[in-house]
Design an enzyme around this catalytic site. Structure first.
Site, PDB file in Angstrom:
ATOM      1  N   VAL A 292       0.836  -1.199   0.000  1.00  0.00           N
ATOM      2  CA  VAL A 292       0.000   0.000   0.000  1.00  0.00           C
ATOM      3  C   VAL A 292       0.875   1.255   0.000  1.00  0.00           C
ATOM      4  CG1 VAL A 292      -1.742   1.298   1.273  1.00  0.00           C
ATOM      5  CG2 VAL A 292      -1.910  -1.178   1.134  1.00  0.00           C
TER       6      VAL A 292
ATOM      7  N   CYS B   6     -10.450  -3.114   1.175  1.00  0.00           N
ATOM      8  CA  CYS B   6     -10.399  -2.876  -0.278  1.00  0.00           C
ATOM      9  C   CYS B   6     -11.662  -3.346  -1.013  1.00  0.00           C
ATOM     10  CB  CYS B   6      -9.161  -3.541  -0.856  1.00  0.00           C
ATOM     11  SG  CYS B   6      -8.833  -5.163  -0.171  1.00  0.00           S
TER      12      CYS B   6
ATOM     13  N   GLN C 277     -10.312 -11.991  -5.057  1.00  0.00           N
ATOM     14  CA  GLN C 277      -9.324 -11.054  -4.541  1.00  0.00           C
ATOM     15  C   GLN C 277      -7.897 -11.524  -4.835  1.00  0.00           C
ATOM     16  OE1 GLN C 277     -12.377 -10.251  -0.834  1.00  0.00           O
ATOM     17  NE2 GLN C 277     -10.256  -9.679  -0.503  1.00  0.00           N
TER      18      GLN C 277
ATOM     19  N   SER D  91      -2.294  -9.201  -4.091  1.00  0.00           N
ATOM     20  CA  SER D  91      -1.868  -7.886  -3.592  1.00  0.00           C
ATOM     21  C   SER D  91      -2.571  -7.505  -2.293  1.00  0.00           C
ATOM     22  CB  SER D  91      -2.121  -6.803  -4.646  1.00  0.00           C
ATOM     23  OG  SER D  91      -3.513  -6.695  -4.915  1.00  0.00           O
TER      24      SER D  91
ATOM     25  N   ARG E 110      -9.771 -15.844  -2.480  1.00  0.00           N
ATOM     26  CA  ARG E 110      -8.453 -15.388  -2.966  1.00  0.00           C
ATOM     27  C   ARG E 110      -8.185 -16.080  -4.308  1.00  0.00           C
ATOM     28  NH1 ARG E 110      -6.216 -11.194  -0.995  1.00  0.00           N
ATOM     29  NH2 ARG E 110      -6.115 -11.966   1.132  1.00  0.00           N
TER      30      ARG E 110
ATOM     31  N   HIS F  89      -8.648  -6.669  -7.654  1.00  0.00           N
ATOM     32  CA  HIS F  89      -9.761  -7.481  -7.156  1.00  0.00           C
ATOM     33  C   HIS F  89     -10.939  -7.353  -8.114  1.00  0.00           C
ATOM     34  CE1 HIS F  89      -7.356  -7.624  -3.691  1.00  0.00           C
ATOM     35  NE2 HIS F  89      -8.135  -7.077  -2.787  1.00  0.00           N
TER      36      HIS F  89
HETATM   37  N1  LIG Z   1      -2.768  -4.622   0.355  1.00  0.00           N
HETATM   38  C1  LIG Z   1      -3.966  -4.116   0.279  1.00  0.00           C
HETATM   39  O1  LIG Z   1      -4.600  -4.098  -0.801  1.00  0.00           O
HETATM   40  C2  LIG Z   1      -4.637  -3.509   1.471  1.00  0.00           C
HETATM   41  C3  LIG Z   1      -5.888  -3.008   1.302  1.00  0.00           C
HETATM   42  C4  LIG Z   1      -6.542  -2.412   2.370  1.00  0.00           C
HETATM   43  C5  LIG Z   1      -5.902  -2.332   3.579  1.00  0.00           C
HETATM   44  N2  LIG Z   1      -4.655  -2.829   3.747  1.00  0.00           N
HETATM   45  C6  LIG Z   1      -4.034  -2.684   5.061  1.00  0.00           C
HETATM   46  O2  LIG Z   1      -2.886  -1.849   4.955  1.00  0.00           O
HETATM   47  C7  LIG Z   1      -1.888  -2.255   5.876  1.00  0.00           C
HETATM   48  C8  LIG Z   1      -0.599  -2.543   5.140  1.00  0.00           C
HETATM   49  O3  LIG Z   1      -0.841  -3.482   4.132  1.00  0.00           O
HETATM   50  P1  LIG Z   1       0.195  -3.857   3.000  1.00  0.00           P
HETATM   51  O4  LIG Z   1      -0.546  -4.748   2.104  1.00  0.00           O
HETATM   52  O5  LIG Z   1       0.882  -2.657   2.453  1.00  0.00           O
HETATM   53  O6  LIG Z   1       1.254  -4.737   3.857  1.00  0.00           O
HETATM   54  P2  LIG Z   1       2.796  -5.018   3.565  1.00  0.00           P
HETATM   55  O7  LIG Z   1       3.081  -5.007   2.124  1.00  0.00           O
HETATM   56  O8  LIG Z   1       3.099  -6.226   4.357  1.00  0.00           O
HETATM   57  O9  LIG Z   1       3.531  -3.757   4.233  1.00  0.00           O
HETATM   58  C9  LIG Z   1       3.511  -3.510   5.609  1.00  0.00           C
HETATM   59  C10 LIG Z   1       4.193  -2.192   5.883  1.00  0.00           C
HETATM   60  O10 LIG Z   1       4.074  -1.903   7.262  1.00  0.00           O
HETATM   61  C11 LIG Z   1       5.348  -1.544   7.782  1.00  0.00           C
HETATM   62  N3  LIG Z   1       5.430  -1.884   9.188  1.00  0.00           N
HETATM   63  C12 LIG Z   1       5.110  -3.062   9.794  1.00  0.00           C
HETATM   64  N4  LIG Z   1       5.346  -2.999  11.126  1.00  0.00           N
HETATM   65  C13 LIG Z   1       5.802  -1.745  11.372  1.00  0.00           C
HETATM   66  C14 LIG Z   1       6.210  -1.066  12.532  1.00  0.00           C
HETATM   67  N5  LIG Z   1       6.211  -1.646  13.741  1.00  0.00           N
HETATM   68  N6  LIG Z   1       6.641   0.214  12.405  1.00  0.00           N
HETATM   69  C15 LIG Z   1       6.654   0.814  11.205  1.00  0.00           C
HETATM   70  N7  LIG Z   1       6.285   0.230  10.052  1.00  0.00           N
HETATM   71  C16 LIG Z   1       5.867  -1.047  10.144  1.00  0.00           C
HETATM   72  C17 LIG Z   1       6.296  -2.332   6.951  1.00  0.00           C
HETATM   73  O11 LIG Z   1       7.569  -1.737   7.028  1.00  0.00           O
HETATM   74  P3  LIG Z   1       8.890  -2.658   7.109  1.00  0.00           P
HETATM   75  O12 LIG Z   1       9.167  -3.117   5.700  1.00  0.00           O
HETATM   76  O13 LIG Z   1       9.916  -1.734   7.645  1.00  0.00           O
HETATM   77  O14 LIG Z   1       8.575  -3.781   8.046  1.00  0.00           O
HETATM   78  C18 LIG Z   1       5.680  -2.192   5.567  1.00  0.00           C
HETATM   79  O15 LIG Z   1       6.038  -0.966   4.984  1.00  0.00           O
HETATM   80  C19 LIG Z   1      -2.485  -3.448   6.611  1.00  0.00           C
HETATM   81  O16 LIG Z   1      -3.075  -2.978   7.787  1.00  0.00           O
HETATM   82  C20 LIG Z   1      -3.530  -3.967   5.656  1.00  0.00           C
HETATM   83  O17 LIG Z   1      -4.558  -4.656   6.312  1.00  0.00           O
HETATM   84  C21 LIG Z   1      -4.008  -3.416   2.708  1.00  0.00           C
END
Ligand SMILES: NC(=O)c1ccc[n+]([C@@H]2O[C@H](COP(=O)([O-])OP(=O)(O)OC[C@H]3O[C@@H](n4cnc5c(N)ncnc54)[C@H](OP(=O)(O)O)[C@@H]3O)[C@@H](O)[C@H]2O)c1
Length: 268
Positions: free
Chosen positions: A12, A128, A155, A158, A233, A240
């Protein structure tokens, strides 16, 4: 505006950067945050390099106007006070605050005005699958109240984050090379597969992901709509898809529905 992105290295976070550049969002200063894993990494935004800072409980958000946070629900909960205490508006992509009464849950095309009332300086983004659906429901609700919705979602990887996307690509590579398949981010091999369960089951037999669609849709639409979702999924990397059956209080013609959707912001 001074903008922070928390979770810049994630699936994201990277989209935030891409879209802020695409829209030429007015940014004076940009600050990127992450955990120890990505702190020190550099990302390019509009031709300039930015280094990821370690997210900590300090005054780093003092001059920030808007913080886009996308680092998981636990991180959002832990750092909300640190992020908002000097006045920054936290726009949170996690599920941490979505159903809190004192946090608006906003999809701009549907209920932008709700964002004006934010007692905690937090605005939540929905799941999403909910976002893409309510953008279409909104113009139909204006024609007749929507009573009931049945959803089948498809879905992509991603939605599970950057590491999950990498796993899907890795699985395809391993299969082509006749190697054992890595399964860690998804409960089963996703390559060449569909998995009819996203997140864990709740007591009523729906999964958490499916219940998000029920609860979040009602909050965003300010509606008593009943919503039954089946979330699956699928093995595409991005994007999606959903099939949505909609039951309205009074009949709507196909032509009127098509016209309303065509004229609605964000719909094609
Ligand atoms: N993917 C989607 O389509 C989607 C849609 C809606 C909502 N979301 C929500 O958005 C959030 C992130 O999703 P994502 O898909 O982008 O996940 P992701 O690809 O796994 O990325 C997670 C991010 O969070 C950071 N992070 C984790 N723990 C942290 C901490 N303690 N302090 C600071 N940064 C931290 C990570 O940084 P590091 O690399 O430094 O660990 C990374 O940048 C989740 O809550 C998810 O439910 C995602």
């Amino acid at each position: 505006m001074n903008v922070a992105i928390v979770g810049a290295s994630g699936a994201v976070g990277q989209e935030f950067l891409r879209i802020l550049a695409e829209r030429d969002f007015p940014i004076d200063n940009l600050v990127l945050f992450g955990s120890e894993r990505s702190a020190g990494k550099k990302y390019t935004f509009k031709g300039k390099e930015y280094e990821v800072k370690l997210l900590q409980h300090n005054d780093d958000f003092k001059d920030i106007d808007v913080a886009f946070t996308s680092a998981g629900g636990g991180t959002s909960k832990e750092f909300a006070e640190t992020i908002t205490k000097h006045g920054a508006v936290m726009i949170d992509n996690s599920s941490a605050f979505r159903m809190c009464d004192d946090v608006p849950l906003v999809v701009p095309e549907c209920n932008a005005e709700d964002a004006l009332n934010r007692p905690r300086n937090i605005i939540a983004n929905p799941n999403c699958t909910t976002i893409m659906m309510v953008v279409v429901l909104k113009p139909l609700e204006a024609l007749s109240h929507i009573k009931r919705i049945h959803i089948a979602s498809y879905q992509s990887a991603s939605g599970a984050g950057a590491a999950a996307m990498a796993e899907l690509q890795q699985e395809y590579k391993e299969l082509v090379n006749n190697e054992p398949v890595t399964v860690s981010k998804f409960p089963h091999q996703l390559a060449y597969n569909v998995i009819p369960q996203i997140d864990v089951f709740t007591d009523n037999g729906y999964t958490k992901e499916e219940m998000k669609m029920f609860n979040e849709t009602r909050k965003i639409m300010h509606s008593d709509v009943r919503c039954s979702a089946m979330c699956v999924r699928v093995s595409s990397l991005r994007s999606h898809s959903e099939s949505v059956w909609i039951e309205t209080e009074s009949p709507i013609s196909v032509e009127d529905a098509q016209k309303a959707i065509a004229a609605a912001p964000g719909c094609t």
